[in-house]
Motif scaffolding. Structure first.
Motif, PDB file in Angstrom:
ATOM      1  N   UNK A  23      39.984  73.915  41.558  1.00  0.00           N
ATOM      2  CA  UNK A  23      39.535  73.044  40.482  1.00  0.00           C
ATOM      3  C   UNK A  23      40.616  72.722  39.474  1.00  0.00           C
ATOM      4  N   UNK A  24      41.769  73.364  39.582  1.00  0.00           N
ATOM      5  CA  UNK A  24      42.864  72.996  38.695  1.00  0.00           C
ATOM      6  C   UNK A  24      43.691  71.896  39.346  1.00  0.00           C
TER       7      UNK A  24
ATOM      8  N   UNK B 242      36.046  69.928  51.880  1.00  0.00           N
ATOM      9  CA  UNK B 242      37.339  69.333  51.573  1.00  0.00           C
ATOM     10  C   UNK B 242      37.173  67.991  50.881  1.00  0.00           C
ATOM     11  N   UNK B 243      36.054  67.300  51.189  1.00  0.00           N
ATOM     12  CA  UNK B 243      35.900  65.976  50.580  1.00  0.00           C
ATOM     13  C   UNK B 243      35.336  66.052  49.173  1.00  0.00           C
ATOM     14  N   UNK B 244      34.377  66.905  48.962  1.00  0.00           N
ATOM     15  CA  UNK B 244      33.787  66.986  47.628  1.00  0.00           C
ATOM     16  C   UNK B 244      33.169  68.358  47.440  1.00  0.00           C
ATOM     17  N   UNK B 245      33.858  69.181  46.684  1.00  0.00           N
ATOM     18  CA  UNK B 245      33.408  70.570  46.548  1.00  0.00           C
ATOM     19  C   UNK B 245      32.047  70.664  45.874  1.00  0.00           C
ATOM     20  N   UNK B 246      31.858  69.811  44.857  1.00  0.00           N
ATOM     21  CA  UNK B 246      30.625  69.896  44.086  1.00  0.00           C
ATOM     22  C   UNK B 246      29.426  69.507  44.952  1.00  0.00           C
TER      23      UNK B 246
ATOM     24  N   UNK C 282      38.061  70.610  37.629  1.00  0.00           N
ATOM     25  CA  UNK C 282      37.366  69.524  38.316  1.00  0.00           C
ATOM     26  C   UNK C 282      37.231  69.885  39.786  1.00  0.00           C
ATOM     27  N   UNK C 283      36.085  69.594  40.331  1.00  0.00           N
ATOM     28  CA  UNK C 283      35.847  69.952  41.728  1.00  0.00           C
ATOM     29  C   UNK C 283      35.644  68.737  42.607  1.00  0.00           C
ATOM     30  N   UNK C 284      35.928  67.565  42.081  1.00  0.00           N
ATOM     31  CA  UNK C 284      35.770  66.356  42.869  1.00  0.00           C
ATOM     32  C   UNK C 284      37.135  65.883  43.318  1.00  0.00           C
ATOM     33  N   UNK C 285      37.175  65.286  44.473  1.00  0.00           N
ATOM     34  CA  UNK C 285      38.449  64.729  44.879  1.00  0.00           C
ATOM     35  C   UNK C 285      38.522  63.294  44.374  1.00  0.00           C
TER      36      UNK C 285
END
Lengths: 257, 358
Positions: free
Chosen positions: A56-57, A139-143, B350-353
């Protein structure tokens, strides 16, 4: 997540295999499996204790972190195994395969076969299994992956385990051809070039990228003056980044607001 | 806590905000200027090296800390500056002109790299700059007719205003002057519209673009500035080395420069100085530490890169804002004394790509 220490994980894998097979005298297949397993466990723990903290960093932090880890691995390997190149005994060393007119040494044949099997397995894994698809989603969207019930942290650790295991396989395949030494991980930069040319997130792409770089290096070595062989991989990489930054088989589409 | 009463708009962009700043920076300047009288040759040389690192660090900080573009290849600009300077000095150009030329050549190459790097962000950029540095290293080692390849290139003796630069203190003052000029230039750029545009690009490319900042122009400019300043450091570094060869500008140097920026604190010019001090004196500390370690570990050839890696990892994990960030935290702890809260300095994750939240 991107890993600049991949080449060094490969180096560690090769060293573990050398220790298990050469020094402890384990049978070749058992030693191979054990060293892949050891590296996989190592990768899992590495993520669980170190890399998870920077999730997340900014990507910059991850790049720097893995570069730092690579340097640590190299220093530790140098301390433990020394800097003298070691040869890697295999059951097939020195033999060669004859197909019609073409003679291929078993070492190179093993690389070819191992790579093909690895690619097919990984391709099927990421296409067909629940875990593989979960990994792609993460890998595409962690959330979003977390919202649909994927245990993101564990999946990340497993990705690292797989990647370290694959690195170990690569190290073991490469070891008989190039000697085992702490600096052998520098080939990892070329592996990066391969992945970038093919496009991140695409296994056939990485294969094609590696193939392009390998062929180009050989041709540059034969037809161009000395020095171009070492430069060709980087030259192609820069060219590829200019012409097609998303890679030949891109998984990530252009970002939109 | 100090409350500033502002009576003029220009106070917002003053370099020195109040009397305390003026006093401490003045004292620092006096101390640094008086250093040659108090220090021996060895430590003066080390301080000189620290300042050269600091100049290179200012260049890299403009790019990494203020424009948000990662570069793993700044050793290449250092090398280009060093080689250009030595070759031109050898061709009989005066010292100052040759330094200006070295800066211009590096800036030009930097602009080229920046232009190529326009379409890349994040890791792709890091890899591309790494590839560029590898290419430069190979080119230098192969172009023997120009650079002498691995045989090396002797750096000619420089002279300034008809006075040959032979003594350590002469080099020291040259470097000090250039460092002060560079720092002031960088700080002035940062408070001009150019600098604001660079910071905007760092914070979000998309928002920067939507307020009318031309990404291509400013990214290329940032690369050129950064490369030019690093080239200046390279020219000074050449005199420090005395003998140039391609293995003086390896990936490890690029990493050291980045380590300096990260350890000092990304996004602050004071961090550059802290980082340079750290990098400059780390080898001395290691040398001292070696005497206490068991010989098997102390004599290992790969120890230094390993320690660099370890420090990098520890800093990224535990103090991503570097020494400067830690200093800010300590300062605000005392300023707010009983009311300090840890969460004040927590970093947003942030956790979004996506780059929207970056």
């Amino acid at each position: 997540m991107v890993n600049f220490a991949q080449g060094d994980l490969m180096m560690l894998g090769a060293f573990v295999a050398v220790t298990l097979i050469g020094d402890f005298g384990l049978p070749w297949v058992l030693g191979l499996l054990l060293s892949v397993l050891a590296l996989a466990v190592f990768g899992y723990l590495l993520d669980a204790f170190v890399l998870r903290r920077v999730l997340g960093e900014p990507q910059f932090a991850i790049v720097m972190l893995t570069i730092g880890l690579g340097f640590i691995f190299r220093a530790v390997a140098g301390l433990v195994w020394g800097y003298d190149p070691q040869s890697f005994p295999t059951p097939y060393t020195g033999k060669s395969l004859r197909v019609g007119e073409v003679v291929v040494s078993y070492e190179n044949f093993a690389i070819l076969l191992g790579t093909l099997i690895l690619c097919v397995v990984l391709f099927l894994f990421f296409r067909r299994t629940r875990l593989g698809i979960a990994m792609q989603a993460t890998s595409q969207n962690q959330l979003a992956a977390y919202y649909v019930g994927i245990p993101v942290k564990r999946v990340f650790s497993l990705v690292w385990a797989i990647s370290a295991g694959v690195a170990a396989v690569a190290g073991i395949l490469l070891a008989p051809v190039s000697l085992v030494q702490p600096g052998m991980g520098f080939i990892g930069i070329k592996a990066f070039a391969a992945a970038v040319i093919g496009g991140f997130g695409s296994i056939p792409g990485a294969l094609l990228g590696g193939w392009i770089i390998g062929i180009a290096e050989q041709f540059a070595g034969v037809y161009l003056p000395a020095g171009f062989q070492e430069m060709s991989a980087y030259g192609i990489l820069i060219l590829a980044l200019i012409l097609r930054p998303q890679g030949l088989f891109a998984q990530i589409q252009r970002k939109k607001v | 806590m100090r409350f500033l009463f502002k009576t003029h708009y220009n106070q917002d962009i003053d370099h020195l905000k109040h009397g305390g700043d003026r006093f401490w920076y003045g004292l620092l300047l006096v101390l640094v200027a008086a250093a040659p009288a108090a220090l021996g040759t060895f430590y003066l040389g080390e301080l000189n090296l620290v300042m050269i690192y600091a100049i290179a660090g200012v260049g890299l900080m403009l790019l990494v800390g203020y424009t948000g573009q990662v570069s793993l290849g700044h050793a290449a600009f250092l090398a280009i500056g060093a080689y250009t300077h030595s070759l031109l000095l050898g061709a009989g150009l005066p010292f100052l002109l040759s330094i200006v030329a070295a800066v211009l050549v590096s800036a030009l190459v930097g602009a080229g790299v920046g232009w190529i790097a326009l379409r890349m962000t994040g890791i792709y950029l890091a890899i591309a700059t790494l590839a560029f540095a590898m290419l430069t290293e190979q080119t230098i080692s192969r172009a023997e007719w120009l650079t002498g390849g691995f045989r090396g290139l002797a750096v000619p003796q420089a002279s300034l205003f008809g006075m040959p630069l032979t003594q350590g203190w002469q080099h020291y003052y040259v470097t000090l002057t250039l460092l002060v000029v560079t720092l002031l230039a960088a700080l002035n750029i940062l408070r001009s519209s150019t600098g604001r545009a660079m910071v905007a690009i760092r914070d979000s490319e998309i928002s920067a673009e939507s307020v009318g900042i031309n990404l291509a122009v400013y990214k290329t400019l940032a690369f050129a500035l950064s490369a030019g300043i690093t080239g200046l450091a390279g020219a000074l570094f050449a005199h420090r080395l005395g003998y140039l060869s391609p293995d003086a500008f390896t990936f490890l140097i690029s990493l050291q420069l980045l380590l300096m920026v990260v350890v000092g604190g990304v996004g602050s010019m004071r961090g550059v100085i802290y980082g340079a001090l750290f990098i400059g004196f780390l080898p001395q500390l290691l040398a001292i530490a070696r005497d206490t370690l068991p010989p098997q570990i102390a004599q290992a050839p790969g120890l230094e890169p390993g320690i660099f890696g370890l420090i990098l990892v520890l800093v990224i994990l535990f103090e991503p804002q570097g020494i400067f960030g830690r200093w800010l935290k300590i300062k605000s702890y005392f300023q707010l004394f009983p009311l300090y809260r840890r969460a004040t300095h927590r970093r947003q994750k942030t956790y979004l790509r996506t780059e929207r939240l970056r």
